[in-house]
Write an enzyme that holds these catalytic residues in place. Structure first.
Site, mmCIF file in Angstrom:
data_model
loop_
_atom_site.group_PDB
_atom_site.id
_atom_site.type_symbol
_atom_site.label_atom_id
_atom_site.label_comp_id
_atom_site.label_asym_id
_atom_site.label_seq_id
_atom_site.Cartn_x
_atom_site.Cartn_y
_atom_site.Cartn_z
ATOM 1 N N LYS A 170 -5.175 -33.568 81.820
ATOM 2 C CA LYS A 170 -4.729 -34.280 80.627
ATOM 3 C C LYS A 170 -5.018 -33.423 79.401
ATOM 4 C CE LYS A 170 -5.126 -38.805 78.321
ATOM 5 N NZ LYS A 170 -5.923 -40.058 78.262
ATOM 6 N N SER B 240 -5.930 -34.654 71.621
ATOM 7 C CA SER B 240 -6.158 -34.031 70.316
ATOM 8 C C SER B 240 -7.515 -34.431 69.752
ATOM 9 C CB SER B 240 -5.065 -34.463 69.335
ATOM 10 O OG SER B 240 -5.146 -35.871 69.095
ATOM 11 N N HIS B 241 -8.071 -33.545 68.964
ATOM 12 C CA HIS B 241 -9.230 -33.851 68.127
ATOM 13 C C HIS B 241 -9.014 -33.155 66.788
ATOM 14 C CE1 HIS B 241 -13.613 -35.296 68.503
ATOM 15 N NE2 HIS B 241 -12.823 -36.269 68.901
ATOM 16 N N GLY C 39 -1.011 -38.558 78.396
ATOM 17 C CA GLY C 39 -1.165 -37.618 77.300
ATOM 18 C C GLY C 39 -1.762 -38.291 76.089
ATOM 19 N N ASN C 40 -1.321 -37.845 74.926
ATOM 20 C CA ASN C 40 -1.950 -38.256 73.680
ATOM 21 C C ASN C 40 -0.937 -38.165 72.557
ATOM 22 O OD1 ASN C 40 -3.952 -36.797 71.231
ATOM 23 N ND2 ASN C 40 -4.382 -38.844 71.959
ATOM 24 N N HIS D 101 -4.953 -44.257 66.689
ATOM 25 C CA HIS D 101 -5.460 -43.400 67.757
ATOM 26 C C HIS D 101 -5.625 -44.163 69.066
ATOM 27 C CE1 HIS D 101 -7.745 -40.107 69.584
ATOM 28 N NE2 HIS D 101 -8.589 -41.022 70.024
ATOM 29 N N GLN E 25 -18.507 -36.975 65.439
ATOM 30 C CA GLN E 25 -19.403 -37.049 66.582
ATOM 31 C C GLN E 25 -20.155 -35.730 66.769
ATOM 32 O OE1 GLN E 25 -16.069 -37.375 66.500
ATOM 33 N NE2 GLN E 25 -15.334 -38.903 67.944
#
EC number: 6.3.5.3
Length: 755
Positions: free
Chosen positions: A101, A104-105, A548-549, A54, A251
């Protein structure tokens, strides 16, 4: 001072739980090589989270680097900050810039749907805030398993409530997104979150710790045991049939604290008190300290005892790994510390000086009088492992592409076509999504111009000039499965087109690349092809990737998700009062189809819903055609004021566009299609938009279309209370379906499933 680092040097053979922390044997060996000794337990914790998939992008960065080949300054606009920063920043004129932006989660949202989704929103908002911008809107591209699956009933309500609850409490309008259902997402939903922020050019801030002697301040919520190793561990693990292989606590978000943090930070920016800033997201303090230090003068000293804790029993390793939310880290000149702390006190935000910038070239962290970390910060933040993972076109790809949907049985009579339309509009991917979107506040702050169910979201930036920005997110995972290179380009093309339908000029791209395990060569081939396709398409369209991711390991057991390269496109519009609505509102308008329709049914909703089929090649990509179409939409819309509405054709084809445009204001339409009504109605050829104009303006529109090289055909007119479809030269309509019947089917699906 007692020195834990010295103890580590003198005790090189002590066994350490590196494997339990997700490190590989060669990675642990590399850490020892960098340090010239074994790491302390705190250093091991830092490297484990920062070298996770990640945080380090270790499997993907060899492919992502090609995005840097795209010019950052194009004819459309200039990028002020790009890849490598918390978020990309774009000049939109009049002294304004925007930052956006998408991230993801995914895995946290499977473990704990509400908090996983809520903290996904909170994290992306802080990324935008850290650039010096005021967050102004959010979006949420979502993917779920089948609508009728028990696990979808578990995760969907919580995820939607988390996205809405957090964003609504922050007072941020949710202006768009997607909700897509497919069996491959069962057990691995995708929760992608996007945020848009606005700033003046002079307010831009970067994440760096410069200026020896400058103070390092941690402010926001206290650090707790929630999220220890959270997303950084979860994002590097596949899910088994029985649930996540590892379950660190997800979290826990507090949107009211985040709202205070936003206003406090913006006042600090306005006072000119910050020389560097970073939000605390994945990897927490490990990330913020190492990234700030490595991007600045290269040295930082931190006293971990000063970190405000919610749990006094936390060990230093846990403090460094905690991903507790609503925290920021700022670098402040000594003379400005008092003013900084005073503003934090005004907003009731905890703030503590925990360290300072040094010229040591080292990140040094103390705890209870012992030095527990002494590392080169770049080795933690930027010099993690780089994997050249093997990738290969899967042996099943040729057979998949040979199994084209064009050979499937299709409706022939008018009654069969009508029943197909009604079945499709009630399918999970095409039905009304207001059960989801009604849980979001779309108009708070009063600057929302377009929101769901419009093709794109649009926000007014300046109330005097009406300058605005538009954003759309898109991806068809079935297309990407059939051809990942073309699938990524089709995702970009659709988002680009959706921004253009509202009258905006597409400027730039952010992406969230969701794929299965990188240890599977087939998945890595999909990923590599998608990156290559996106880069080539951005070059042709002239839009840079701002950042981005990447989210990998999205699979349950051996079942990977559909490759899902979500693409967000942001555009600018000079005057939002001249935007083009997505649906017609009046009777008597001419209905015109822009673009060419081909027999392209593979990967379509029709094949998926009616036949449960996936095979063949996706629709042909025509980027030059997309560019010409976008220019036409701007010229005919804000430019000439000809368009009463514009709606792109994508999932479900012309039939779905007719339905959505008719239902928005309950004004029907009568159209005539060519001699193959089925293809005309249900093909998903790209580069097409359904527009309406006043009858007196038809010739002007057709002339403009010809000038831009875009095919245009007048199909019929708006009016009545039905969708009426006729075939060319046929004496009677193929079908005339009342809007009330369509609406009842379209609206019933998700409420019935969730009941």
């Amino acid at each position: 001072m007692l020195d834990t680092v010295s103890v580590a040097t003198a005790d090189p053979d002590r066994e350490q739980p590196w494997a339990d922390l997700g490190l590989k044997a060669d990675e642990y060996a590399r850490i020892r090589e960098i340090l010239g000794r074994r790491p302390t337990s705190s250093e091991l914790a830092m490297y484990s989270v920062m070298w996770s998939e990640h945080c380090s992008y270790k499997s993907s960065k060899v492919h992502l680097k090609q995005f840097s080949e795209i010019p950052q300054e194009t004819a459309a606009g200039k990028m002020l900050a790009g890849i490598g920063e918390n978020a990309g920043v774009l000049d939109i004129g009049q002294g304004y810039a925007v930052t956006f932006k998408v991230e993801s989660h995914n895995h946290p949202s499977y473990v704990e749907p509400y908090q996983g989704a809520a903290t996904g929103v909170g994290g992306i908002v802080r990324d935008i805030l850290a650039m010096g911008a005021r967050p102004v809107a959010v979006m949420d591209p979502l993917r779920f398993g089948p609508l009728d699956a028990p696990d979808t009933h578990r995760v969907l309500p919580g995820i939607v409530a988390g996205v809405g609850g957090y964003g609504n409490c922050l007072g941020l309008p949710n202006i768009g997104g997607e909700a897509v259902f497919d069996e491959t997402y069962l057990g691995n939903p995708l929760v992608n979150a996007l945020c848009v922020g606005v700033l003046r050019h002079e307010d831009l801030h970067l994440a760096k710790a410069s200026g020896v002697g400058n103070q390092v301040i941690l402010y926001g919520a206290k650090t707790g045991g929630d999220g220890i190793g959270g997303v950084s561990v979860l994002a590097s693990e596949t899910f088994s049939e029985d649930g996540p292989a590892k379950r660190p606590s997800v979290q826990v978000g507090d949107p009211f604290m985040e709202k205070l943090l936003i206003e406090c930070t913006l006042e600090i920016f306005a006072a000119g008190l910050v020389s560097g800033i970073q939000d605390l997201g994945g990897a927490g303090l490990s990330c913020a300290t190492s990234e700030l230090a490595s991007a600045g003068d290269g040295g930082m000293h931190v006293d971990l005892d000063r970190v405000p804790l919610r749990d006094s029993t936390l060990a230093p390793e846990e403090i460094l790994m905690s991903e507790s939310q609503e925290r920021m880290m700022a670098v402040v000149e000594p003379d400005d510390v008092a003013a900084f702390l005073a503003i934090c006190a005004k907003w009731d935000v905890d703030a503590v000086v925990i360290g300072e910038v040094t010229d040591s070239g080292r990140l040094q962290i103390d705890w209870h009088g012992e030095r527990v970390v002494d590392v080169p910060p770049r080795s933690v933040a930027h010099d993690g492992p780089t994997y050249h993972r093997p990738f290969a076109r899967p042996d099943w790809q040729d057979a998949l592409q040979a199994d084209a949907a064009e050979a499937l049985a299709r409706p022939a009579t008018g009654a069969e076509l009508e029943e197909t339309l009604l079945r499709l509009v009630a399918s999970p991917n095409l039905c009304d999504k207001s059960w989801i979107t009604d849980q979001y506040d779309r108009y708070v702050q009063g600057n929302t111009v377009l929101a769901q169910p419009s093709d794109s979201g649009m926000i007014r930036v300046d109330e005097d000039t009406n300058l605005g920005v538009s954003v759309a997110t898109d991806c068809n995972g079935r297309f990407a499965k059939l051809d990942p290179y073309a699938g990524a380009q089709l995702a970009l093309a659709e988002a680009y087109r959706n921004v253009a339908t509202g009258g905006a000029t597409p400027l730039a791209v952010s992406d969230c690349l969701n794929f299965g395990s990188p240890e599977d060569p087939s998945v890595m081939w999909q990923f590599a092809e998608a990156c290559r396709g996106l880069k080539d398409a951005c070059l042709e369209l002239g839009v840079p990737v701002t950042g981005g991711n990447v989210s990998l390991y999205n699979q349950t057991g051996e079942t990977a998700i559909l490759p899902t390269p979500v693409v967000a496109v942001l555009g600018v519009i000079d005057d939002v009062t001249k935007r083009t609505p997505s649906a017609w509102a009046a009777e008597g308008l001419a209905v015109v189809l822009l673009g060419e329709t081909r027999e392209e049914l593979s990967g379509s909703e029709w094949a998926h819903v009616v036949h449960g089929h996936l095979g063949g090649l996706p629709p042909r990509v025509d980027l030059a055609g997309e560019k010409a179409l976008a220019e036409l939409l701007r010229a005919a819309g804000p430019g000439a004021g000809l368009l009463a509405s514009a709606h792109d054709l994508s999932d479900g084809g012309l039939a779905q566009a007719l339905v959505e445009c008719s239902l928005r204001h309950m004004v029907g339409a009568a159209v005539e299609v060519d001699d193959d009504p089925f293809v005309a109605l249900f093909s998903e050829s790209t580069g097409r938009v359904l527009v309406t104009v006043d009858p007196d303006d038809v010739e002007a529109l057709l002339d403009l279309a010809e000038q831009h090289g875009v095919a245009a055909a007048v199909l019929g007119a708006t009016g009545g209370d039905s969708v009426i479809v006729s075939a060319a030269e046929a004496p009677e309509p193929l079908f005339a379906t009342p809007l009330l019947e369509i609406r009842s089917r379209w609206m019933a699906t998700i409420p019935a499933a969730m009941a």
